[in-house]
Structure formats: C-alpha cells, structure tokens
Enzyme design. Structure first.
Site, PDB file in Angstrom:
ATOM      1  CD1 TRP A   1      -2.501   1.432   0.078  1.00 39.87           C
ATOM      2  CD2 TRP A   1      -2.243   1.736   2.752  1.00 39.87           C
ATOM      3  NE1 TRP A   1      -3.634   2.696   1.017  1.00 39.87           N
ATOM      4  CE2 TRP A   1      -2.896   2.930   2.594  1.00 39.87           C
ATOM      5  CE3 TRP A   1      -1.448   2.082   3.997  1.00 39.87           C
ATOM      6  CZ2 TRP A   1      -3.194   4.109   3.310  1.00 39.87           C
ATOM      7  CZ3 TRP A   1      -1.794   2.667   4.590  1.00 39.87           C
ATOM      8  CH2 TRP A   1      -2.851   3.596   4.869  1.00 39.87           C
TER       9      TRP A   1
ATOM     10  CG  ASP B   1      -1.806  -2.597   7.804  1.00 40.34           C
ATOM     11  OD1 ASP B   1      -3.069  -2.153   7.872  1.00 40.34           O
ATOM     12  OD2 ASP B   1      -1.737  -1.954   7.049  1.00 40.34           O
TER      13      ASP B   1
ATOM     14  CE  LYS C   1     -10.754  -0.130   2.715  1.00 40.42           C
ATOM     15  NZ  LYS C   1      -9.602   0.437   1.616  1.00 40.42           N
TER      16      LYS C   1
HETATM   17  N1  IK2 Z   1      -3.293  -0.211   5.442  1.00 39.46           N
HETATM   18  C1  IK2 Z   1      -4.302  -1.126   4.066  1.00 39.46           C
HETATM   19  C2  IK2 Z   1      -3.151  -2.235   3.555  1.00 39.46           C
HETATM   20  C3  IK2 Z   1      -4.843  -0.450   3.569  1.00 39.46           C
HETATM   21  O1  IK2 Z   1      -5.586  -0.854   2.040  1.00 39.46           O
HETATM   22  C4  IK2 Z   1      -5.335   0.687   3.997  1.00 39.46           C
HETATM   23  C5  IK2 Z   1      -6.687   1.444   3.133  1.00 39.46           C
HETATM   24  N2  IK2 Z   1      -6.262   1.734   1.649  1.00 39.46           N
HETATM   25  O2  IK2 Z   1      -6.667   2.200   1.358  1.00 39.46           O
HETATM   26  C6  IK2 Z   1      -7.148   3.295  -0.418  1.00 39.46           C
HETATM   27  C7  IK2 Z   1      -6.962   2.178  -1.251  1.00 39.46           C
HETATM   28  O3  IK2 Z   1      -5.543   1.402  -0.985  1.00 39.46           O
HETATM   29  O4  IK2 Z   1      -7.575   2.361  -1.801  1.00 39.46           O
HETATM   30  C8  IK2 Z   1      -4.654   0.932   5.248  1.00 39.46           C
HETATM   31  C9  IK2 Z   1      -3.993   0.823   5.586  1.00 39.46           C
HETATM   32  C10 IK2 Z   1      -5.933   2.250   5.718  1.00 39.46           C
HETATM   33  O5  IK2 Z   1      -6.874   2.129   6.003  1.00 39.46           O
HETATM   34  P1  IK2 Z   1      -7.678   3.624   6.553  1.00 39.46           P
HETATM   35  O6  IK2 Z   1      -6.949   4.672   7.916  1.00 39.46           O
HETATM   36  O7  IK2 Z   1      -8.869   4.088   6.391  1.00 39.46           O
HETATM   37  O8  IK2 Z   1      -7.895   2.288   7.979  1.00 39.46           O
END
Ligand code: IK2
Length: 407
Positions: A135, A216, A252
C-alpha cells in the site's frame, strides 16, 4: 502574491491513490468509472452504509444519557477489549493473561502511525521491512515516524503470485530483530496472500531471526467473508507466545471509512510489560491528537458487544465479500468470452478488494483517456467499485488496451 511568506511553497503532487478520485471527479463523461480507491460500492455503484451500523447509530442517538465528554487517551475501553478479541480470537491466551495493550486510533493509518512512533521511540532496531509492492502509504507512514524502510520481495509478476522463495531469502537476510510489516490478509495491491503452510514457514523464520512482526489488518472479513479465517495469520503468530503488533481498521469491514475507527494492539510477553507499553502509548498519542473521537468507536462497540447485532454484521460483511468474489468471476468470464489475449486466471485466484491486473502504466493511461476508467497506474483495480452493469465497459477497455498498446 510575491510578498506572501509562503511564496516559495512548491505545489505537491496528488496522492497516487486518492488523486485518482480527484481526477475522476473532474471527468464529465456519463460512462466514467472509478476503480481507484478501495471503497465498497453496491451493484448500483453507490456507497453503502451497513444496516447494522444505522441500527447501532440509532440506538446511540436514542440514548439521551450519552454525553460527548473526552475519551481517555487510549480511547473507549469496551471498544479496545472487543477489538483485541476480534483480531486475536475470543479464547486468545494473550488476552486472558492481560498481555495485550490495545489503544483506539484513527482507523488503520492512525494505528500504523502510533505503532510506528512507539517503535521508533522504544524498540532498539529502527529498520522496518515492507513487501514489494505494498500500500503506497506504508513507506510514508513509517518514514514519517523516523523508521528506516527496507523492502522484501513479495510479488512475482511472471506468475502473478507470491514470490515465496524471494520472500524467505529477504527475511532470512534481514537485520536481526528488524520489524517486518505483513498484510494480515487480502494483500493490497496484489490480492496475493501466503497459504497457511507458507505462513507457518514465515512464522518459523521470523521467530528464529527474532524479527518483530507488525500486522496491518485492514480487510478482516473482506478476503474470505469469515472474520476468523482472515485473522488466521495474526493468530498463528500470537499462539506461539511471541510478541507482535496489529493495526486494525474498521473502514472496509464495517464501512466506517470516514469515521476513522481503528485499534492498535501490542501483544507482549507479560501483563506487567503490556501495562508499561500502554503507558508509553499514551505519551505517543497525547501530543498527536490528545484522544480519539467517540462516535465511530461507540458504533463499533455497540455492534461487537451485542450478539444479535454482531451476527447481523457478519451476514452483511459476507454479502460484501461475496459480491466482490462474484465480480471476479464475472470479469474473468467476460474477458475469456471476449477472447482477450492473456491468461486472466489471476483475477479469480487473487483475494480481497483488489485485482492486480498486470496492465501497465501505458495501458492504464489509455483506458482512462479513451474509456474514462480510473485506476492506479500500477494496474490495480478495486473490484468493489465494479458491478454487473459496468463489467462489459471494463472488458471493452481492457481488450482495447491489450490490443492497441500490447504488453
Ligand atoms: N492498510 C492497508 C493495506 C490499506 O489498504 C488501507 C486502506 N487503503 O485504502 C485505500 C486504497 O488503497 O485504495 C489502510 C491500511 C488504511 O486504511 P484506513 O486508514 O482508512 O483505515
């Protein structure tokens, strides 16, 4: 203008993921399709608020005894206990032995950041290894906390699967005691997860090298539809009695994106250490944002602590996961039926919110320009943004991109 004290501030580039939505919003085409950001959409292409979330919210609104006082620095106590239980399992010895320090944080990102700040201050090794690819925000979060980011091999473009031998070799060569980031399930962006046998080999290597795992968990329940199955990797590492960190997001799996609800759990060797760790986490959090917001965490806690609401949530969660799985099948079938060159079986083999299509940056640019389809330049598409109605449009675009631009 020229006498502004900020005149020398340069224009920063858009974020590689959220910038896709910015570009999408500017597009006037009625056929535009946003497969960039990982946010769930219904078959009608609309954002979804879960029924169970609406119900819990209503219960909270009706309860006039509720106040809006500050939460403690560590957040809502019930929420923390229930979150640890959700990720580690109801019968986790680590929880029973009070060896887990859990703090409510600002969704997954905030949980990662608090964990990273804590490690930068209190863990002797400042190196974290992250998978390639990962990510896009991971390196930024860890660098900002003062950790030094290195990488380990993860994805093999030739098989569109896991580069397992590369992963083992790189973790085997990692500095002793280095921190290693793992995606608990539904790896973003590749949709490729290790099998449970592979996780077991990874666990043995991590423990023998005394590496520190940092999980994560942004997609618990979204990969398989089962909350327990998707926490299997984390639970295997906790079952061996060793230490680890886990960052949880409810963005999500409960559709709580903008409410920013998440938790960081640090599993320690003893209750006494966990207590000291928690005391230091408070010192990390206090100067950052003082204490976390009350509303979203109250909704999550209401759902997690009520058997009926919890069951309702699991049904709605499974429906989202199943819709994504069915989108994979539909896209794969349609590409096959169209006779588009290439082996597209990875679409149904990969898991979670994203398909790492293998389309290159030129092909992506072509699809955006000619078909108004928006996705990240690395060829990742959010399956959750697709519906039965939009599959044919996407297939037309992929077919044209592969035919016109080539590999
Ligand atoms: N870690 C991972 C692996 C994630 O995919 C996300 C959310 N990413 O969403 C945006 C995208 O890739 O399109 C997160 C952490 C963190 O998400 P949040 O801070 O919204 O809980």
């Amino acid at each position: 203008m020229s006498d502004s004290v900020f005149a020398a501030v340069a224009q920063a580039p858009e974020d590689s993921i959220l910038g896709v939505t910015v570009a999408y919003n500017k597009d006037q085409s009625p056929n535009k399709l946003n497969l960039g950001v990982g946010a769930y959409r219904t078959e009608e292409g609309k954002p979804l608020v879960l029924n169970v979330v609406r119900k819990a919210e209503q219960l909270l609104v009706n309860d006039t005894s509720r106040v809006k006082e500050y939460l403690p620095i560590t957040g809502l106590a019930d929420f923390n206990k229930l979150s640890a239980k959700l990720i580690l399992g109801g019968t986790s010895p680590a929880i029973q032995e009070s060896r887990v320090a859990t703090v409510q944080c600002l969704s997954g990102t905030g949980s990662l950041r608090v964990g990273a700040e804590f490690l930068a201050q209190h863990y002797p090794v400042k190196t974290i290894l992250i998978p390639v690819p990962t990510w896009g925000n991971h390196p930024k979060v860890f660098n900002a906390a003062g950790l030094s980011v290195q990488t380990y091999r993860y994805y093999d473009p030739s098989t569109r699967g896991l580069d397992f031998s590369g992963l083992l070799e790189d973790l085997g060569n990692a500095p002793s005691r280095a921190i290693v980031l793992f995606h608990a399930c539904a790896h973003n962006p590749t949709g490729v997860d290790p099998t449970s046998d592979q996780w077991e080999q990874i666990r043995q290597l991590v423990r023998s090298k005394r590496l520190l795992p940092f999980f994560d968990s942004a997609y618990q329940g979204f990969a398989s539809g089962s909350l327990d199955a998707d926490a299997g990797s984390v639970r295997a590492f906790v079952a061996d009695g060793g230490e680890c960190l886990a960052a949880q997001s409810y963005a999500k799996n409960m559709g709580m994106y903008g409410e920013r609800v998440g938790a960081l759990s640090i599993v320690c060797r003893s209750a006494e250490i966990a207590k000291r760790v928690e005391s230091q986490l408070k010192l990390v959090i206090r100067p950052m944002y003082s204490n976390p917001p009350i509303h979203g965490a109250s909704i999550v806690a209401t759902i997690l602590k009520d058997g009926e609401l919890y069951n309702e949530w699991t049904v709605e969660l499974k429906a989202m996961a199943d819709r994504i799985i069915s989108m994979r099948q539909q896209l794969f079938d349609a590409l096959k039926a169209k006779g588009t060159a290439g082996d597209w079986s990875h679409i149904i083999k990969q898991i979670g919110m994203f398909t790492f299509t293998g389309l290159n940056a030129d092909q992506v640019a072509f699809m955006t320009k000619e078909y108004h389809i928006y996705m990240t330049f690395d060829g990742r598409i959010s399956m959750a943004g697709l519906s039965s109605k939009t599959v044919p449009h996407l297939v037309e675009a992929i077919h044209a991109a592969v035919t016109t631009i080539g590999a």
